[in-house]
Design a protein around this motif. Structure first.
Motif, mmCIF file in Angstrom:
data_model
loop_
_atom_site.group_PDB
_atom_site.id
_atom_site.type_symbol
_atom_site.label_atom_id
_atom_site.label_comp_id
_atom_site.label_asym_id
_atom_site.label_seq_id
_atom_site.Cartn_x
_atom_site.Cartn_y
_atom_site.Cartn_z
ATOM 1 N N UNK A 1 8.564 -10.714 7.289
ATOM 2 C CA UNK A 1 8.831 -10.926 5.859
ATOM 3 C C UNK A 1 8.902 -9.630 5.052
ATOM 4 N N UNK A 2 9.251 -8.547 5.721
ATOM 5 C CA UNK A 2 9.612 -7.360 4.970
ATOM 6 C C UNK A 2 11.040 -7.533 4.486
ATOM 7 N N UNK A 3 11.316 -7.330 3.191
ATOM 8 C CA UNK A 3 12.687 -7.512 2.693
ATOM 9 C C UNK A 3 13.615 -6.398 3.171
ATOM 10 N N UNK A 4 14.855 -6.730 3.422
ATOM 11 C CA UNK A 4 15.821 -5.716 3.845
ATOM 12 C C UNK A 4 15.984 -4.634 2.788
ATOM 13 N N UNK A 5 15.827 -5.009 1.541
ATOM 14 C CA UNK A 5 15.921 -4.036 0.452
ATOM 15 C C UNK A 5 14.787 -3.020 0.479
ATOM 16 N N UNK B 1 10.712 2.181 2.069
ATOM 17 C CA UNK B 1 9.788 2.571 3.127
ATOM 18 C C UNK B 1 10.106 3.964 3.645
ATOM 19 N N UNK B 2 11.383 4.262 3.796
ATOM 20 C CA UNK B 2 11.799 5.581 4.271
ATOM 21 C C UNK B 2 11.372 6.665 3.289
ATOM 22 N N UNK C 1 15.578 4.205 12.282
ATOM 23 C CA UNK C 1 14.436 3.659 13.015
ATOM 24 C C UNK C 1 13.908 2.414 12.309
ATOM 25 N N UNK C 2 13.690 2.526 10.995
ATOM 26 C CA UNK C 2 13.158 1.394 10.232
ATOM 27 C C UNK C 2 14.157 0.236 10.225
#
Length: 372
Positions: A325-329, A334-335, A358-359
């Motif tokens: 459930x991490x959003x693609x946005x 995160x990077x 990678x992410x």
């Protein structure tokens, strides 16, 4: 052999089967009168068992705080410290996995109280002087010898009812500690021995536990032997985590966990193959990758191939950050956070395009590839 420094700083450890019954004698060395027992809401019954052992032995009074949560939110620690003060406790017993141990560490470093850990997962936090805390969606990590627990009681019997999924996830979490210890900036031959042995025995124990998860009663003895081996391996991997610096993999796990409140062990599982793939081409990691490949079954000299093969055996190859459930946005966020201040030392320079890819691959659940 290169010059190296090895510093040993570990708590007293009691390891075995049925060792929980020796808890009162361990507490007597603390000279405590009232103990704070920590757990998550899901492990109250285990905490109550611990409380009964303490009460029946007459060594101390006790109170249970059952609000431990993932990523050690500071507002939970605030409540726990207040609860401890109200109950006039002079010792801490944490019962559970990384969430509970983390809370115990946070209380201990704030108050100076002695801290005894009773782990029930393979996370390994109990062997480290590291504390990660979350406030306002940001997880920060610090290292201090005073954070290290005073003592650890490992009882293999407490792992008998650990669900097989959590067994596998927390076991891979432990493997991740040892993997990064192999190529840490301050690694040394002693820690590399611990790391290789920890990875080797976990690679033997975890598939055995998975295969026996639906076993009949006559297979309980082999299950117990596999649990003993898994716990031994996790202990070694925890020592690795507490002894040397971590790198990109742990930076990403802490960053994503804090930003998106992702489950800690599963996040380790998803990211590890891709972090290994990112570092596989780094000349500084060549020796570490060779050591890693040597203890991974079916690696054929390639650490990335070996990690992928292990995941297929453990049926975890389809996990993804998106599935957690991490959003693609959140990929770019995160990077940016991972490449911000407080970067971990890593054998390969942290390049934005490579880290973002990678992410992204981890978010999509793709198989790790060496072309990062």
């Amino acid at each position: 052999m290169d010059t190296f420094e090895y510093i040993s700083a570990t708590p007293r450890v009691l390891f075995g089967s049925g060792t929980l019954e020796q808890l009162p004698s361990m507490l007597q060395t603390f000279k405590t009168k009232t103990v704070l027992i920590l757990c998550t809401p899901q492990q109250v019954s285990t905490a109550e068992t611990v409380q009964k052992i303490i009460t029946d032995a007459g060594v101390a009074e006790s109170a249970i705080f059952s609000k431990a949560a993932m990523h050690t939110p500071t507002h939970i620690t605030d409540r726990a410290v207040l609860f401890a003060q109200e109950n006039k406790v002079d010792g801490i017993v944490s019962v559970g996995g990384g969430s509970t141990v983390g809370l115990g560490k946070a209380i201990s470093i704030r108050t100076g109280l002695p801290h005894l850990c009773i782990p029930t997962t393979y996370a390994g936090s109990e062997m480290t002087p590291i504390l990660g805390e979350t406030e306002n969606g940001r997880k920060t990590t610090r290292r201090d010898p005073k954070i290290l627990p005073t003592a650890v009681l490992y009882d293999v019997d407490l792992f008998a009812t650990l669900p097989v999924g959590l067994t596998v996830f927390s076991g891979i979490n432990a493997i991740a500690h040892a993997v990064e210890a192999l190529y840490a900036s301050n690694t040394n031959p002693v820690i590399q021995l611990f790391a290789c042995e920890g990875i080797r025995v976990l690679c033997e124990a975890l598939p055995a536990l998975l295969q026996s998860s639906e076993a009949s009663q006559q297979d309980l003895l082999p299950q117990k032997a596999a649990r003993e081996k898994a716990l031994y391996g996790a202990w070694l991997c925890g020592i690795c985590l507490g002894s040397v610096d971590m790198a990109l993999h742990h930076k990403l796990c802490h960053t994503l966990g804090g930003l998106f409140n992702l489950p800690h062990a599963e996040t380790h599982v998803v990211l590890l193959p891709h972090a290994v793939a990112y570092n596989a081409s780094a000349p500084a990691a060549a020796g570490a990758m060779a050591k890693l490949a040597s203890v991974l079954p079916d690696a054929e000299g390639d650490a990335v191939r070996g990690i992928n093969a292990l995941y297929r055996r453990l049926r975890t190859s389809q996990l993804s950050l998106g599935g957690l459930r991490m959003p693609e946005t959140g990929i770019d966020e995160a990077c940016d956070a991972a490449l911000g201040s407080n970067r971990y030392k890593n054998p390969r320079e942290l390049e934005r395009d490579g880290v973002r890819e990678l992410i992204r691959r981890a978010w999509a659940g793709e198989q790790a590839r060496r072309d990062l």
